[in-house]
Enzyme design. Sequence first.
Site, PDB file in Angstrom:
ATOM      1  CG  ASN A 161      54.227   6.055 -50.145  1.00  0.00           C
ATOM      2  OD1 ASN A 161      54.637   5.933 -51.299  1.00  0.00           O
ATOM      3  ND2 ASN A 161      52.968   6.349 -49.865  1.00  0.00           N
ATOM      4  CD  GLU A 257      47.266   7.107 -59.926  1.00  0.00           C
ATOM      5  OE1 GLU A 257      46.605   7.665 -59.033  1.00  0.00           O
ATOM      6  OE2 GLU A 257      46.756   6.602 -60.931  1.00  0.00           O
ATOM      7  CB  CYS A 291      48.438   8.531 -51.944  1.00  0.00           C
ATOM      8  SG  CYS A 291      48.206   6.884 -52.591  1.00  0.00           S
TER       9      CYS A 291
HETATM   10  P1  NAP Z   1      57.729  13.691 -53.966  1.00  0.00           P
HETATM   11  O1  NAP Z   1      58.589  14.508 -53.098  1.00  0.00           O
HETATM   12  O2  NAP Z   1      56.846  14.372 -54.920  1.00  0.00           O
HETATM   13  O3  NAP Z   1      58.743  12.713 -54.740  1.00  0.00           O
HETATM   14  C1  NAP Z   1      58.282  11.733 -55.630  1.00  0.00           C
HETATM   15  C2  NAP Z   1      59.343  11.439 -56.668  1.00  0.00           C
HETATM   16  O4  NAP Z   1      59.560  12.580 -57.487  1.00  0.00           O
HETATM   17  C3  NAP Z   1      60.710  11.105 -56.072  1.00  0.00           C
HETATM   18  O5  NAP Z   1      61.311  10.131 -56.876  1.00  0.00           O
HETATM   19  C4  NAP Z   1      61.449  12.419 -56.205  1.00  0.00           C
HETATM   20  O6  NAP Z   1      62.848  12.272 -56.217  1.00  0.00           O
HETATM   21  C5  NAP Z   1      60.943  12.862 -57.552  1.00  0.00           C
HETATM   22  N1  NAP Z   1      61.100  14.267 -57.848  1.00  0.00           N
HETATM   23  C6  NAP Z   1      61.164  15.313 -56.995  1.00  0.00           C
HETATM   24  N2  NAP Z   1      61.288  16.471 -57.691  1.00  0.00           N
HETATM   25  C7  NAP Z   1      61.291  16.146 -59.005  1.00  0.00           C
HETATM   26  C8  NAP Z   1      61.392  16.890 -60.224  1.00  0.00           C
HETATM   27  N3  NAP Z   1      61.510  18.206 -60.236  1.00  0.00           N
HETATM   28  N4  NAP Z   1      61.377  16.219 -61.389  1.00  0.00           N
HETATM   29  C9  NAP Z   1      61.279  14.877 -61.399  1.00  0.00           C
HETATM   30  N5  NAP Z   1      61.179  14.119 -60.289  1.00  0.00           N
HETATM   31  C10 NAP Z   1      61.180  14.746 -59.112  1.00  0.00           C
HETATM   32  O7  NAP Z   1      56.792  12.704 -53.146  1.00  0.00           O
HETATM   33  P2  NAP Z   1      57.161  11.768 -51.913  1.00  0.00           P
HETATM   34  O8  NAP Z   1      57.591  12.617 -50.762  1.00  0.00           O
HETATM   35  O9  NAP Z   1      58.075  10.675 -52.339  1.00  0.00           O
HETATM   36  O10 NAP Z   1      55.745  11.130 -51.594  1.00  0.00           O
HETATM   37  C11 NAP Z   1      54.801  11.832 -50.836  1.00  0.00           C
HETATM   38  C12 NAP Z   1      53.672  12.372 -51.686  1.00  0.00           C
HETATM   39  O11 NAP Z   1      53.350  11.463 -52.705  1.00  0.00           O
HETATM   40  C13 NAP Z   1      52.377  12.583 -50.936  1.00  0.00           C
HETATM   41  O12 NAP Z   1      51.771  13.774 -51.368  1.00  0.00           O
HETATM   42  C14 NAP Z   1      51.510  11.417 -51.342  1.00  0.00           C
HETATM   43  O13 NAP Z   1      50.146  11.613 -51.242  1.00  0.00           O
HETATM   44  C15 NAP Z   1      51.958  11.192 -52.720  1.00  0.00           C
HETATM   45  N6  NAP Z   1      51.743   9.796 -53.108  1.00  0.00           N
HETATM   46  C16 NAP Z   1      50.711   9.529 -53.930  1.00  0.00           C
HETATM   47  C17 NAP Z   1      50.456   8.242 -54.307  1.00  0.00           C
HETATM   48  C18 NAP Z   1      49.300   7.917 -55.210  1.00  0.00           C
HETATM   49  O14 NAP Z   1      49.274   6.810 -55.714  1.00  0.00           O
HETATM   50  N7  NAP Z   1      48.357   8.821 -55.434  1.00  0.00           N
HETATM   51  C19 NAP Z   1      51.280   7.215 -53.878  1.00  0.00           C
HETATM   52  C20 NAP Z   1      52.340   7.522 -53.039  1.00  0.00           C
HETATM   53  C21 NAP Z   1      52.573   8.828 -52.672  1.00  0.00           C
HETATM   54  P3  NAP Z   1      63.706  12.545 -54.864  1.00  0.00           P
HETATM   55  O15 NAP Z   1      63.261  11.536 -53.892  1.00  0.00           O
HETATM   56  O16 NAP Z   1      65.099  12.370 -55.330  1.00  0.00           O
HETATM   57  O17 NAP Z   1      63.384  13.932 -54.440  1.00  0.00           O
HETATM   58  O1  G3H Z   2      50.548   5.848 -51.103  1.00  0.00           O
HETATM   59  C1  G3H Z   2      49.883   5.531 -52.069  1.00  0.00           C
HETATM   60  C2  G3H Z   2      49.641   4.142 -52.403  1.00  0.00           C
HETATM   61  O2  G3H Z   2      49.207   4.038 -53.735  1.00  0.00           O
HETATM   62  C3  G3H Z   2      48.658   3.561 -51.433  1.00  0.00           C
HETATM   63  O3  G3H Z   2      48.560   2.209 -51.615  1.00  0.00           O
HETATM   64  O4  G3H Z   2      46.371   1.858 -50.483  1.00  0.00           O
HETATM   65  O5  G3H Z   2      47.880  -0.052 -50.986  1.00  0.00           O
HETATM   66  O6  G3H Z   2      48.480   1.591 -49.212  1.00  0.00           O
HETATM   67  P1  G3H Z   2      47.767   1.362 -50.508  1.00  0.00           P
END
Ligand code: NAP
Ligand code: G3H
Length: 481
Positions: A161, A257, A291
């Site tokens: 994202n 995160e 997030c």
């Molecule tokens: P995701 O599916 O967990 O993927 C995140 C990263 O992890 C991608 O680079 C993915 O690669 C990689 N990945 C997947 N499986 C893995 C494994 N087994 N080992 C190592 N790396 C692996 O998350 P997303 O769909 O990109 O993002 C959505 C989620 O992220 C939501 O739950 C959101 O709340 C959370 N998020 C949190 C924050 C925060 O700062 N707290 C910020 C942004 C997003 P691939 O793309 O190749 O699968």
């Molecule tokens: O999606 C997670 C990001 O850390 C959120 O950042 O609050 O600047 O949109 P933001």
Amino acid sequence: MTKQTEPAIHPFLYNNEWKESATGNTVDIYSPDNGNLVGSVPAMSQDEVNDAVNLTADVQENWAATEVHERSDLLHRWADELDSMADEIGAMIQLEVGKTFSSAKSEVKRTAQLIRHTAEEGLRTHGSFIQGDAFPGASRSTKAMVQKVPHGVVLAISPFNYPVNLAASKIAPALVTGNTVVFKPATQGAISGILMVKALVKAGLPKGVLNIVTGRGSVIGDFVVTHDKLDMITFTGGTATGQHIAKQASMIPVVLELGGKDPAIVLSDADLKKAAKEIVGGAFSYSGQRCTAIKRVMVMNDVADELAEEIRSHVANLKVGYSTDDADIIPMIDQKSADFVTALIDDAKAKGATVVHTGAHEKNLLSPTVLDHVTEDMDVAWEEQFGPVLPIMRVESELEAIDLEKRNEYGLQASIFTTDMETAFTLSERMNVGTVQINGKTSRGPDHFPFLGVKNSGQGVQGIGRSIDSMLRDKVIVLNL
Ligand code: NAP
Ligand code: G3H
């Protein structure tokens, strides 16, 4: 603004050379806007990933031996290159993850600012000096020099994202502190991440100091995460993925995160017009795929009708369409995510939620939906929707809201809307979250503020200064005079 470029394979960076996988395998990336092929990235083999990590480890000592002001200068040059590539990278972010061009370009500009600030903060990292005589039995002639040293090789894994910003916010603090980096971008967003690294190479990245690994996380993830040459992992993404990585990583430091279910708690004395505006901005920007999006509202019964109407009137003005239309609500990243949100809405409606606002749902483009009278038996009350649906839960008291917040698995941020600052502080103290926003929407920035999640929302702290801290460990040298 965006022009569809010819789909191409976008090579990974190894030792400052752009390479394709010897296997010839690739992963295709499709636009969330229209399903068109945007391009492909190499599906690297385990041998290629292994080579990348080994090389990153081989050059680390030399990189750590450079002067910090040189590393800081590299970051400044990187920020300048990013600024000059903002249109190009912004256009790719738009194609890959479906943000509007203005929001995609803002992400690049914000990233350049974040890198500059990191370059400055990196210059001000100091260790400490402790005299022994504070502890009985030791004397002043025993002195500890506590130095700050890099971990070594950092694996940076970013989500879709913010494919540029949430990658650079890991890479910049790692580099300025003398770590070398293996960068694993999210597959959806990988080309934008690769372009961001092109800017770093243009800025003068020394060979091997950052190498990219591309391929699906589900395929190469476990291999890279358990590589014995890694010294630290910094990850942003889903909670399940983060927990899996933390277990695999075992003994090395891991900063996570993860997801959130950020509540907006609206008290009876709140400025409801302001609260509604903030809530709608917080819940629906980038179609809720943040997030830090507001993911549920807890409102006092006596003002619930009025707040729901204020929210409805703002949501009704949101433009639904495609990133190329400069719409507020754009298609979700993929169909699976859209189906998940639709199932949450259907479950809530079947269990008695009322629909305050909705609209057409076509493929992965979901009109914003506001649900009222959401109750605890509904999945949308607890699950992270990561999409354009906002549940409103009516509560009798502040205590009920705090209790609801405490019983959820996440603890990223929370907003409290009230005109009574004493109450705001009292409630803030009781909430088990990383950050409480008073009279404002939940959000990560400004980027030098600490940013963290508790419970299943993460471990460790980010935000520029804290990210730099997380990239360093103590090294103690004791003088026995
Ligand atoms: P995701 O599916 O967990 O993927 C995140 C990263 O992890 C991608 O680079 C993915 O690669 C990689 N990945 C997947 N499986 C893995 C494994 N087994 N080992 C190592 N790396 C692996 O998350 P997303 O769909 O990109 O993002 C959505 C989620 O992220 C939501 O739950 C959101 O709340 C959370 N998020 C949190 C924050 C925060 O700062 N707290 C910020 C942004 C997003 P691939 O793309 O190749 O699968
Ligand atoms: O999606 C997670 C990001 O850390 C959120 O950042 O609050 O600047 O949109 P933001």
